[in-house]
Scaffold this motif. Structure first.
Motif, short mmCIF file in Angstrom:
data_model
loop_
_atom_site.label_atom_id
_atom_site.label_comp_id
_atom_site.label_asym_id
_atom_site.label_seq_id
_atom_site.Cartn_x
_atom_site.Cartn_y
_atom_site.Cartn_z
N ASP A 63 0.85 -1.20 0.00
CA ASP A 63 0.00 0.00 0.00
C ASP A 63 0.88 1.25 0.00
O ASP A 63 1.88 1.32 0.72
CB ASP A 63 -0.91 0.02 1.23
CG ASP A 63 -1.99 -1.05 1.15
OD1 ASP A 63 -2.03 -1.77 0.13
OD2 ASP A 63 -2.78 -1.16 2.10
N ALA A 74 4.44 14.55 7.02
CA ALA A 74 3.17 14.76 7.73
C ALA A 74 2.20 13.64 7.41
O ALA A 74 1.51 13.12 8.30
CB ALA A 74 2.57 16.12 7.38
N VAL A 75 2.14 13.24 6.14
CA VAL A 75 1.26 12.15 5.74
C VAL A 75 1.71 10.86 6.44
O VAL A 75 0.90 10.10 6.98
CB VAL A 75 1.26 11.97 4.20
CG1 VAL A 75 0.50 10.71 3.81
CG2 VAL A 75 0.65 13.20 3.52
N GLY A 78 0.58 10.84 9.97
CA GLY A 78 -0.85 10.50 10.08
C GLY A 78 -1.08 9.00 9.95
O GLY A 78 -1.85 8.41 10.73
N ILE A 79 -0.42 8.38 8.99
CA ILE A 79 -0.61 6.93 8.78
C ILE A 79 -0.06 6.13 9.96
O ILE A 79 -0.73 5.25 10.49
CB ILE A 79 0.07 6.48 7.47
CG1 ILE A 79 -0.63 7.11 6.25
CG2 ILE A 79 0.06 4.95 7.36
CD1 ILE A 79 0.07 6.86 4.93
N ALA A 82 -2.18 6.52 12.97
CA ALA A 82 -3.49 5.88 12.81
C ALA A 82 -3.39 4.36 12.86
O ALA A 82 -4.26 3.68 13.36
CB ALA A 82 -4.13 6.31 11.49
N ARG A 83 -2.29 3.85 12.29
CA ARG A 83 -2.11 2.39 12.25
C ARG A 83 -0.69 2.04 12.70
O ARG A 83 0.19 1.80 11.88
CB ARG A 83 -2.36 1.86 10.83
CG ARG A 83 -3.83 1.83 10.46
CD ARG A 83 -4.06 0.94 9.25
NE ARG A 83 -5.47 0.98 8.86
CZ ARG A 83 -6.37 0.07 9.27
NH1 ARG A 83 -6.02 -0.93 10.03
NH2 ARG A 83 -7.63 0.18 8.87
N MET A 86 1.43 -0.68 11.12
CA MET A 86 2.08 -0.53 9.83
C MET A 86 3.48 0.08 10.02
O MET A 86 3.74 0.76 11.01
CB MET A 86 1.27 0.39 8.90
CG MET A 86 -0.12 -0.11 8.56
SD MET A 86 -0.16 -1.68 7.67
CE MET A 86 0.49 -1.19 6.07
N GLY B 65 -3.12 11.47 5.86
CA GLY B 65 -2.52 10.16 6.15
C GLY B 65 -3.43 9.28 7.00
O GLY B 65 -3.65 8.11 6.68
N ALA B 66 -3.98 9.85 8.06
CA ALA B 66 -4.81 9.06 8.98
C ALA B 66 -6.11 8.62 8.29
O ALA B 66 -6.56 7.49 8.47
CB ALA B 66 -5.11 9.86 10.24
N ALA B 69 -5.55 5.85 6.14
CA ALA B 69 -5.43 4.59 6.89
C ALA B 69 -6.80 4.14 7.42
O ALA B 69 -6.88 3.20 8.20
CB ALA B 69 -4.43 4.76 8.03
N GLY B 70 -7.85 4.84 7.00
CA GLY B 70 -9.22 4.40 7.28
C GLY B 70 -9.75 4.74 8.66
O GLY B 70 -10.77 4.22 9.08
N LYS B 71 -9.07 5.63 9.38
CA LYS B 71 -9.48 5.95 10.74
C LYS B 71 -10.23 7.28 10.81
O LYS B 71 -9.97 8.18 10.01
CB LYS B 71 -8.26 6.00 11.66
CG LYS B 71 -7.51 4.67 11.77
CD LYS B 71 -8.33 3.61 12.48
CE LYS B 71 -7.62 2.25 12.53
NZ LYS B 71 -6.60 2.14 13.57
N ALA B 194 -13.30 1.21 11.59
CA ALA B 194 -12.08 1.24 10.78
C ALA B 194 -12.02 0.04 9.85
O ALA B 194 -11.59 0.14 8.70
CB ALA B 194 -10.86 1.28 11.67
N GLU B 198 -11.29 -1.28 5.08
CA GLU B 198 -10.06 -1.98 4.73
C GLU B 198 -10.06 -2.50 3.29
O GLU B 198 -9.08 -3.10 2.85
CB GLU B 198 -9.74 -3.07 5.76
CG GLU B 198 -9.38 -2.44 7.09
CD GLU B 198 -8.86 -3.40 8.13
OE1 GLU B 198 -8.98 -4.62 7.94
OE2 GLU B 198 -8.34 -2.90 9.16
N CYS B 201 -8.33 1.29 2.14
CA CYS B 201 -7.37 2.13 2.88
C CYS B 201 -6.03 1.42 3.06
O CYS B 201 -5.87 0.24 2.76
CB CYS B 201 -7.95 2.54 4.23
SG CYS B 201 -7.98 1.20 5.43
N ILE B 202 -5.07 2.16 3.58
CA ILE B 202 -3.77 1.58 3.93
C ILE B 202 -3.96 0.72 5.18
O ILE B 202 -4.42 1.21 6.21
CB ILE B 202 -2.73 2.70 4.15
CG1 ILE B 202 -2.36 3.29 2.78
CG2 ILE B 202 -1.51 2.17 4.89
CD1 ILE B 202 -1.50 4.51 2.85
N CYS B 203 -3.64 -0.55 5.06
CA CYS B 203 -3.86 -1.49 6.16
C CYS B 203 -3.01 -2.73 5.92
O CYS B 203 -2.48 -2.90 4.82
CB CYS B 203 -5.35 -1.84 6.25
SG CYS B 203 -6.02 -2.54 4.73
#
Lengths: 249, 359
Positions: A63, A74-75, A78-79, A82-83, A86, B65-66, B69-71, B194, B198, B201-203
């Motif tokens: 991904d 910044a992106v 966020g990712i 959030a996860r 990852m 970004g968040a 990631a689907g949140k 969330a 999936e 999104c990024i997961c």
């Protein structure tokens, strides 16, 4: 027959679109190999920048996100927030990271975000056709410094590793180059270390990769590497600025 | 749950957390600072993420970004800061990301002042960022509605995979009113939300036939592909226009001689004037658009009863919604505008005076 080298699983089958002699493909491959070797392919995500490597999201087989110019850190923040499951890296050029995205990179590093940053420095804007970059060398001619970069007027090139090393949070900062096979082997070690530290959630890792731009420098690929060795490396000295895993401060 | 007395800025933050928002990125700016401060205080308590970003630009890209990631994620700011976010908002729209942006508007242009205004209507509803895109824009008029819209905005953002803006103002942000919160989502419900995303999104991934390659991206270098992408966005926007128009009809009836149109804080003041005139036997109706995009053109048109001889638009700006009202009225009636700027709020007495001039 034994296979001793093959395309990394972390690269898609999409052919690279880069110019002949460009080293982005080498840098992509080093990252993909390191991701494979660390078994991270299913939990890896990369952020492509704006610049020649804008299509990096097509080349890595996991991904990917494409960020606005300079905003990749910044992106990535966020990712990752959030996860957390990852593992996240950004892939950025010198215009993206050291000009329009200076605030984002400094602050992501300063927060010690658990991401890896691969910063490809070829001292020029490639995709837009050879304009002056924040890392363009003094007196170097580009389409927007046609009489050479005059440092009194246009400022001096910025050494990002040295700047990053003033921050407390970064865990690993190293500058390498891709200018010879031996350099590429060293670069691979640095990239692999950053990915390994990323896997182990050690903190913020930053690898600057000195590269070339034969097309916009207007010299053939082999001469471009020689030119970079003679002109870029004295200014952007390859060095490990910090490696907390090895006790280097 | 019983009512609590809260500032709008804090109520919308609390409501967002209750609605499952676990990531919030923002930069301090008056008059929305209570919002960021509330999030700083509360996010750690629910295991969420709060980052005071280095800039509005960084904050919206963290949101990108968040959301990618689907949140469930939110940011907030006030007018000058929203201008900075516009780049990222355009990227969110292009990449079809479900983000919520709260604008606690203040006076502009430029640094303007820190008093309440409605001068970002154009920016919110007609673009703001570059390219062909639409934001869903919700305009609250009370602290209760401001809070309720946090959940509604998150739901809409995910339903349509589109950024949603709550366009409030410094008065709603700073004012305290009683508010009753909806029940908070459980952690299981938040996790489940969330998971629903999936498929794009990024997961985490897996080997084999189910392996995915999700791209969070707004770049389509092939003009024919970009054309198709933008056309697809507008199919989605048409669906939103069909299903999500919201407005309040206040004192609308066949006796109306004047039809007012006002949103947000301005509408509250207009309502006071209407009530006052009612006691004097003068019938004035109000359409209060709740969604500024999609705009309730039909509601305005339907409210043009035969006795209406004047349409009057009141805003805390120089008439940014006026054109939309004129589109709705389509020449069937004269449309007047009166507004105040500079962060100065008109009084019910001033509105009443304007309306009386039409009788």
């Amino acid at each position: 027959m034994e296979t001793i080298a093959s395309r990394p699983l972390s690269l898609t089958k999409t052919p690279f679109h880069y110019c002949p002699g460009c080293l982005h493909g080498v840098a992509h491959r080093l990252i993909a190999e390191a991701v494979d070797e660390n078994g991270l392919r299913n939990v890896m995500t990369g952020i492509a920048p704006v610049g020649c490597s804008v299509f990096a999201y097509k080349f890595f087989d996991f991904d990917m996100a494409e960020a606005a110019h300079g905003r990749a850190p910044a992106v990535a923040t966020g990712i990752k927030r959030a996860r957390p499951e990852m593992h996240v890296f950004t892939y950025q050029g010198d215009g993206d990271l050291a000009a329009i995205g200076t605030a984002e990179i400094i602050h992501a590093a300063n927060r010690g975000e658990h991401i890896s940053v691969f910063f490809v420095n070829n001292a020029i804007y490639g995709m837009t056709g050879g304009q002056m970059a924040p890392t363009t060398l003094p007196e170097m001619k580009t389409t927007t410094s046609p009489y050479g970069r005059k440092v009194d007027d246009m400022g001096h090139p910025i050494r990002m590793c040295e700047l990053m090393a003033t921050l407390v949070a970064p865990y690993y900062i190293e500058r390498v180059s891709l200018l010879s096979p031996a350099d590429i082997i060293k670069a691979k070690k640095a990239v692999a270390k950053a990915i390994k530290y990323n896997k182990e959630e050690r903190g913020f890792t930053f690898v600057e990769i000195i590269s070339t731009c034969p097309t916009n420098w207007g010299i053939d690929p082999i001469k471009a590497r020689d030119w970079a060795k003679d002109n870029m490396l004295p200014f952007f000295k390859p060095n490990c600025f910090r490696d907390r895993g090895e006790g280097v401060e | 749950m019983s009512k609590v007395l809260m500032k709008g800025n804090e109520a919308v933050a609390e409501a967002a957390i209750r609605a499952g928002c676990r990531l919030y990125f923002a930069y301090p700016i008056t008059p929305q600072s209570e919002l960021i401060e509330y999030m700083a205080k509360m996010m750690p308590k629910v295991g969420g993420t709060f980052i005071q970003a280095e800039s509005e630009v960084a904050a919206i890209n963290m949101v990108y970004g968040a959301a990618g990631a689907g949140k469930r994620v939110m940011t907030s700011s006030s007018s000058p800061g929203i201008s900075l976010k516009m780049e990222g908002i355009s990227y969110c729209a292009g990449a079809q990301l479900p983000a919520v942006i709260v604008n606690v508007q203040r006076g502009g242009p430029g640094l303007g002042d820190i008093q309440p205004a409605q001068a970002d209507y154009f920016q919110a509803t007609k673009g703001g960022g570059h390219g062909d895109y639409r934001l869903i824009v919700l305009a609250p008029s009370t602290v209760q509605e401001f809070a309720d819209m946090a959940a509604d905005a998150l739901d809409l953002a995910y339903k349509y995979r589109n950024p949603v803006m709550i366009l409030s103002d410094g008065m709603l942000g700073q004012m305290m009113e009683p508010v009753e919160f909806r029940p908070a989502k459980t952690e299981e419900e938040v996790q489940e939300l969330a998971k629903q995303h999936e498929n794009w999104c990024i997961c985490p991934n897996e080997d084999g036939v189910n392996r995915h390659h999700h791209e969070i991206n707004s770049l389509e270098i092939d003009p024919l592909v970009l054309e198709k992408h933008v056309n697809n966005l507008f199919v989605k926007y048409a669906e939103i226009e069909q299903h999500e128009v919201r407005c309040e009809e206040y004192n609308i009836n066949g006796d109306n001689e004047i039809l007012c149109v006002a949103f947000g804080t301005a509408s509250r003041i207009v309502k006071s004037a209407i009530n006052d005139l009612k006691t004097e036997g003068k019938s004035v109706g109000l359409i209060r658009p709740i969604t500024l995009w999609p705009y309730p053109y039909e509601c305005v048109a339907r409210a043009l009863h035969k006795n209406v001889r004047q349409v009057y638009v009141f805003e805390l700006n120089k008439g940014q919604m006026l054109d939309d009202v004129k589109i709705a009225v389509a020449g069937r009636c004269d449309v007047k505008f009166w507004g105040k700027v500079g962060g100065i709020i008109f009084t019910p007495g001033e509105i009443k005076e304007k309306l009386l001039e039409c009788f």
